[in-house]
Design a protein around this motif. Structure first.
Motif, PDB file in Angstrom:
ATOM      1  N   ILE A 148       4.932   0.420   1.939  1.00  0.00           N
ATOM      2  CA  ILE A 148       3.621   1.234   1.775  1.00  0.00           C
ATOM      3  C   ILE A 148       3.369   1.770   2.819  1.00  0.00           C
ATOM      4  O   ILE A 148       3.267   3.022   3.041  1.00  0.00           O
ATOM      5  CB  ILE A 148       2.890   0.106   1.124  1.00  0.00           C
ATOM      6  N   VAL A 149       3.181   0.967   3.916  1.00  0.00           N
ATOM      7  CA  VAL A 149       2.558   1.671   5.173  1.00  0.00           C
ATOM      8  C   VAL A 149       3.405   2.885   5.803  1.00  0.00           C
ATOM      9  O   VAL A 149       2.839   3.728   6.305  1.00  0.00           O
ATOM     10  CB  VAL A 149       2.465   0.463   6.330  1.00  0.00           C
ATOM     11  N   ASN A 150       4.657   2.813   5.673  1.00  0.00           N
ATOM     12  CA  ASN A 150       5.593   3.789   6.342  1.00  0.00           C
ATOM     13  C   ASN A 150       6.013   5.037   5.436  1.00  0.00           C
ATOM     14  O   ASN A 150       6.411   5.979   5.806  1.00  0.00           O
ATOM     15  CB  ASN A 150       6.816   3.189   6.888  1.00  0.00           C
ATOM     16  N   GLU A 151       5.909   4.864   4.019  1.00  0.00           N
ATOM     17  CA  GLU A 151       6.369   5.641   3.160  1.00  0.00           C
ATOM     18  C   GLU A 151       5.573   6.450   2.302  1.00  0.00           C
ATOM     19  O   GLU A 151       5.938   7.377   1.615  1.00  0.00           O
ATOM     20  CB  GLU A 151       7.417   5.049   2.287  1.00  0.00           C
ATOM     21  N   TYR A 152       4.428   5.535   2.020  1.00  0.00           N
ATOM     22  CA  TYR A 152       3.157   6.400   1.209  1.00  0.00           C
ATOM     23  C   TYR A 152       2.588   7.756   1.677  1.00  0.00           C
ATOM     24  O   TYR A 152       2.494   7.701   3.082  1.00  0.00           O
ATOM     25  CB  TYR A 152       2.304   5.598   0.883  1.00  0.00           C
ATOM     26  N   ALA A 153       2.283   8.459   1.086  1.00  0.00           N
ATOM     27  CA  ALA A 153       1.774   9.772   1.445  1.00  0.00           C
ATOM     28  C   ALA A 153       0.237   9.662   1.924  1.00  0.00           C
ATOM     29  O   ALA A 153      -0.298   8.544   1.475  1.00  0.00           O
ATOM     30  CB  ALA A 153       1.550  10.919   0.279  1.00  0.00           C
ATOM     31  N   PRO A 154      -0.052  10.071   2.936  1.00  0.00           N
ATOM     32  CA  PRO A 154      -1.442   9.619   3.585  1.00  0.00           C
ATOM     33  C   PRO A 154      -2.365   9.638   2.728  1.00  0.00           C
ATOM     34  O   PRO A 154      -3.389   8.833   2.614  1.00  0.00           O
ATOM     35  CB  PRO A 154      -1.538  10.993   4.572  1.00  0.00           C
ATOM     36  N   GLY A 155      -2.654  10.502   1.633  1.00  0.00           N
ATOM     37  CA  GLY A 155      -3.789  10.635   0.602  1.00  0.00           C
ATOM     38  C   GLY A 155      -3.776   9.505  -0.090  1.00  0.00           C
ATOM     39  O   GLY A 155      -4.794   8.743  -0.527  1.00  0.00           O
ATOM     40  N   GLU A 156      -2.570   9.059  -0.477  1.00  0.00           N
ATOM     41  CA  GLU A 156      -2.399   7.754  -1.288  1.00  0.00           C
ATOM     42  C   GLU A 156      -2.845   6.608  -0.572  1.00  0.00           C
ATOM     43  O   GLU A 156      -3.548   5.723  -1.232  1.00  0.00           O
ATOM     44  CB  GLU A 156      -0.899   7.465  -1.671  1.00  0.00           C
ATOM     45  N   LEU A 157      -2.684   6.415   0.714  1.00  0.00           N
ATOM     46  CA  LEU A 157      -2.793   5.197   1.735  1.00  0.00           C
ATOM     47  C   LEU A 157      -4.442   5.168   1.715  1.00  0.00           C
ATOM     48  O   LEU A 157      -5.025   4.247   1.788  1.00  0.00           O
ATOM     49  CB  LEU A 157      -2.449   5.328   3.062  1.00  0.00           C
ATOM     50  N   VAL A 158      -5.122   6.230   1.959  1.00  0.00           N
ATOM     51  CA  VAL A 158      -6.492   6.560   2.036  1.00  0.00           C
ATOM     52  C   VAL A 158      -7.008   5.893   0.620  1.00  0.00           C
ATOM     53  O   VAL A 158      -8.150   5.260   0.658  1.00  0.00           O
ATOM     54  CB  VAL A 158      -7.054   8.006   2.182  1.00  0.00           C
ATOM     55  N   ARG A 159      -6.766   6.489  -0.354  1.00  0.00           N
ATOM     56  CA  ARG A 159      -7.002   6.025  -1.750  1.00  0.00           C
ATOM     57  C   ARG A 159      -7.200   4.143  -1.913  1.00  0.00           C
ATOM     58  O   ARG A 159      -7.801   3.547  -2.321  1.00  0.00           O
ATOM     59  CB  ARG A 159      -6.359   6.597  -2.807  1.00  0.00           C
ATOM     60  N   ILE A 160      -5.912   3.706  -1.413  1.00  0.00           N
ATOM     61  CA  ILE A 160      -5.565   2.227  -1.370  1.00  0.00           C
ATOM     62  C   ILE A 160      -6.643   1.645  -0.713  1.00  0.00           C
ATOM     63  O   ILE A 160      -7.289   0.519  -1.106  1.00  0.00           O
ATOM     64  CB  ILE A 160      -3.937   2.090  -1.046  1.00  0.00           C
ATOM     65  N   LEU A 161      -7.031   2.102   0.645  1.00  0.00           N
ATOM     66  CA  LEU A 161      -7.751   1.338   1.651  1.00  0.00           C
ATOM     67  C   LEU A 161      -9.230   1.532   1.078  1.00  0.00           C
ATOM     68  O   LEU A 161      -9.770   0.510   1.042  1.00  0.00           O
ATOM     69  CB  LEU A 161      -7.598   2.374   2.902  1.00  0.00           C
ATOM     70  N   ARG A 162      -9.422   2.746   0.493  1.00  0.00           N
ATOM     71  CA  ARG A 162     -10.788   2.786  -0.107  1.00  0.00           C
ATOM     72  C   ARG A 162     -10.999   2.009  -1.275  1.00  0.00           C
ATOM     73  O   ARG A 162     -12.233   1.358  -1.421  1.00  0.00           O
ATOM     74  CB  ARG A 162     -11.022   4.138  -0.234  1.00  0.00           C
ATOM     75  N   GLN A 163     -10.265   1.924  -2.192  1.00  0.00           N
ATOM     76  CA  GLN A 163     -10.344   1.238  -3.356  1.00  0.00           C
ATOM     77  C   GLN A 163      -9.916  -0.063  -3.473  1.00  0.00           C
ATOM     78  O   GLN A 163     -10.962  -0.830  -3.929  1.00  0.00           O
ATOM     79  CB  GLN A 163      -9.407   1.860  -4.554  1.00  0.00           C
ATOM     80  N   TYR A 164      -9.157  -0.810  -2.732  1.00  0.00           N
ATOM     81  CA  TYR A 164      -8.948  -2.154  -2.526  1.00  0.00           C
ATOM     82  C   TYR A 164      -9.472  -2.636  -1.593  1.00  0.00           C
ATOM     83  O   TYR A 164      -9.680  -4.065  -1.545  1.00  0.00           O
ATOM     84  CB  TYR A 164      -7.487  -2.489  -2.754  1.00  0.00           C
ATOM     85  N   GLY A 165      -9.748  -2.092  -0.519  1.00  0.00           N
ATOM     86  CA  GLY A 165     -10.171  -2.710   0.726  1.00  0.00           C
ATOM     87  C   GLY A 165     -11.451  -2.217   0.863  1.00  0.00           C
ATOM     88  O   GLY A 165     -12.277  -2.913   1.939  1.00  0.00           O
ATOM     89  N   GLU A 166     -12.136  -1.458   0.133  1.00  0.00           N
ATOM     90  CA  GLU A 166     -13.685  -0.982   0.431  1.00  0.00           C
ATOM     91  C   GLU A 166     -13.983  -0.536   1.927  1.00  0.00           C
ATOM     92  O   GLU A 166     -14.741  -0.641   2.522  1.00  0.00           O
ATOM     93  CB  GLU A 166     -14.585  -1.850  -0.206  1.00  0.00           C
ATOM     94  N   GLU A 167     -12.762   0.214   2.441  1.00  0.00           N
ATOM     95  CA  GLU A 167     -12.807   0.507   3.838  1.00  0.00           C
ATOM     96  C   GLU A 167     -13.164   1.820   4.009  1.00  0.00           C
ATOM     97  O   GLU A 167     -12.790   2.931   3.548  1.00  0.00           O
ATOM     98  CB  GLU A 167     -11.336   0.332   4.545  1.00  0.00           C
TER      99      GLU A 167
END
Length: 364
Positions: A148-167
Motif C-alpha cells: 500500500i505504502v509503495n504502490e498506491y496512488a498519492p490521492g488514494e493514500l491521502v484518502r486512507i489516512l484521512r478516512q481511517y486515521g483521521e489524520e
C-alpha cells in the motif's frame, strides 16, 4: 505460526473480562446455549466463559492462524465443547451453516489489534518497534502495508489516512512518503514512523502521543478491510441471535464505534407510525439496549490493563418476539375495551387542550 504453543508470544490480559461475563451471563445460562467469540485472539474471554458455564458450546473465530493455534492449545481441556475456526467474523453465516448451528445465544466482539499482534514486532503493527511493513492479521493472504505504502496512488493514500486515521496532516505525510519511495522502496515500520514524524509540524507533535499512531491505524484498517468487514459482521450476528440472546461489542476507536452504534440503535427503535396507540406487528424494536450509550472502562480496569483505556463497550439483548406479541395483543385488547368518554347533549363537544369550555357549548 511459531513452534511451542505452550507459551503464547505477547502478554494477554482480557479487556473488561468481568463486565463482559456479567452482561452475557443471562444468555449463557439459556438451555443449549451457543456462544460465539468473534475475535478469539489468545482465548482469554473464551476460557472464562467455558469455565463458568459448563454447558455452553463455544464457536471461536479468528483470522490470525498463530493466535488460533495458541487458543486451541489453551482451550484443549474443554474437549468437544469448542469449535475453533479460521475465519473472519463476517463469515459467521457460512461457519454456522457448516457446523449445523441455526442460532446463537451469546456473542462477543473484541475489535482492533490483539495482544499477540501488537506485542510481536515481526507482525508490523507497532510503530515503536522496527519490523517489516506487513500488518496483515491473516498472514496467509491479502495485501501488505508495504504494498500500500509503495504502490498506491498519492490521492488514494491521502484518502486512507484521512478516512481511517483521521489524520489532518495527511497530504504532508503522503508527500513525504512519495518523495522517499521515489528513492527506494519503504520496507520497515521504523522508517515509515520516522517519515510521518518528520512530516507533521513540531507544534502538533507535542500532543496526542506518537505522531505515527494515526497513519499506522489507517494502514492497518486498509490492509485488513476492518470497517467493511465490521459493517457486514454486526448485522450477520444480530440476524442469528436467538430470543433473549445477548451481544457485547468492544471497540477501540471512533470509526468502529460509529458502525456498531448505528446498527444497534436502528434495531432498538420502532419503525411504525408514532401516532398509533399500539405497535403494529413487525414494526417494534428487535433489540433492547443494555448499556447507556457506550460504556467506558473503570479507573481500576485501566490501572490493571492500560490497553483498556480507549475501549467503548456496547451490549444488547434480542427481544423475545413471542413475548412481544403477547404484549401487543394485550395492548390491543385494552384499547378495544377502553370506555368512551361521557359527553352531554349527544356528545357533540370535545375539550381542547388547555381550554376551560366545551366546544359548541356556552357557559352555564
Amino acid at each position: 505460526m511459531g513452534g511451542d504453543m505452550g507459551e503464547p508470544r505477547g502478554t494477554h490480559v482480557p479487556v473488561l473480562l468481568e463486565r463482559c461475563v456479567e452482561l452475557l451471563a443471562p444468555a449463557l445460562e439459556l438451555p443449549g446455549a451457543v456462544h460465539v467469540d468473534f475475535t478469539l485472539g489468545l482465548g482469554g474471554h473464551a476460557e472464562a466463559v467455558l469455565e463458568r458455564f459448563p454447558d455452553v458450546v463455544l464457536v471461536g473465530l479468528d483470522r490470525d492462524t498463530e493466535a488460533l493455534a495458541h487458543a486451541r492449545h489453551r482451550l484443549i481441556r474443554f474437549g468437544d465443547r469448542t469449535r475453533l475456526v479460521h475465519a473472519v467474523y463476517d463469515e459467521l453465516p457460512r461457519v454456522l451453516a457448516e457446523l449445523d448451528i441455526p442460532a446463537i445465544h451469546s456473542g462477543l466482539f473484541d475489535l482492533g489489534v490483539s495482544s499477540l499482534q501488537l506485542d510481536e514486532a515481526d507482525r508490523g503493527f507497532a510503530y515503536a518497534q522496527d519490523a517489516p511493513l506487513d500488518m496483515r492479521m491473516d498472514q496467509s493472504r491479502g495485501v501488505t502495508a508495504e504494498e500500500i505504502v509503495n504502490e498506491y496512488a498519492p490521492g488514494e493514500l491521502v484518502r486512507i489516512l484521512r478516512q481511517y486515521g483521521e489524520e489532518k496532516f495527511a497530504p504532508r505525510v503522503v508527500s513525504s512518503i512519495v518523495r522517499e519511495r521515489a528513492k527506494g522502496r519503504i520496507t520497515s515500520t521504523a522508517r515509515l514512523a520516522e517519515l510521518v514524524k518528520d512530516a507533521i509540524p513540531a507544534a502538533a507533535r507535542r500532543t496526542g502521543g506518537n505522531p505515527a499512531k494515526r497513519t499506522f491505524q489507517a494502514l492497518r484498517i486498509e490492509v485488513n478491510g476492518e470497517l467493511e468487514v465490521l459493517e457486514r459482521a454486526v448485522p450477520a450476528a444480530l440476524d442469528v441471535l436467538a430470543p433473549k440472546g445477548r451481544l457485547v461489542v468492544m471497540s477501540y476507536q471512533s470509526l468502529e464505534d460509529r458502525i456498531v452504534k448505528r446498527e444497534l440503535t436502528a434495531r432498538s427503535r420502532s419503525t411504525g407510525p408514532v401516532d398509533l396507540p399500539v405497535e403494529l406487528p413487525g414494526t417494534g424494536p428487535s433489540l433492547r439496549l443494555l448499556t447507556r450509550g457506550s460504556e467506558p472502562p473503570s479507573e481500576a480496569e485501566v490501572a490493571e490493563n492500560p490497553r483498556a483505556a480507549s475501549v467503548k463497550l456496547r451490549a444488547v439483548e434480542r427481544i423475545d418476539e413471542q413475548e412481544q406479541s403477547r404484549k401487543h395483543n394485550q395492548a390491543v385488547g385494552a384499547v378495544r375495551e377502553r370506555p368512551r368518554m361521557s359527553t352531554t347533549r349527544g356528545g357533540r363537544g370535545r375539550l381542547r387542550p388547555g381550554a376551560n369550555e366545551v366546544e359548541g357549548e356556552g357557559r352555564a
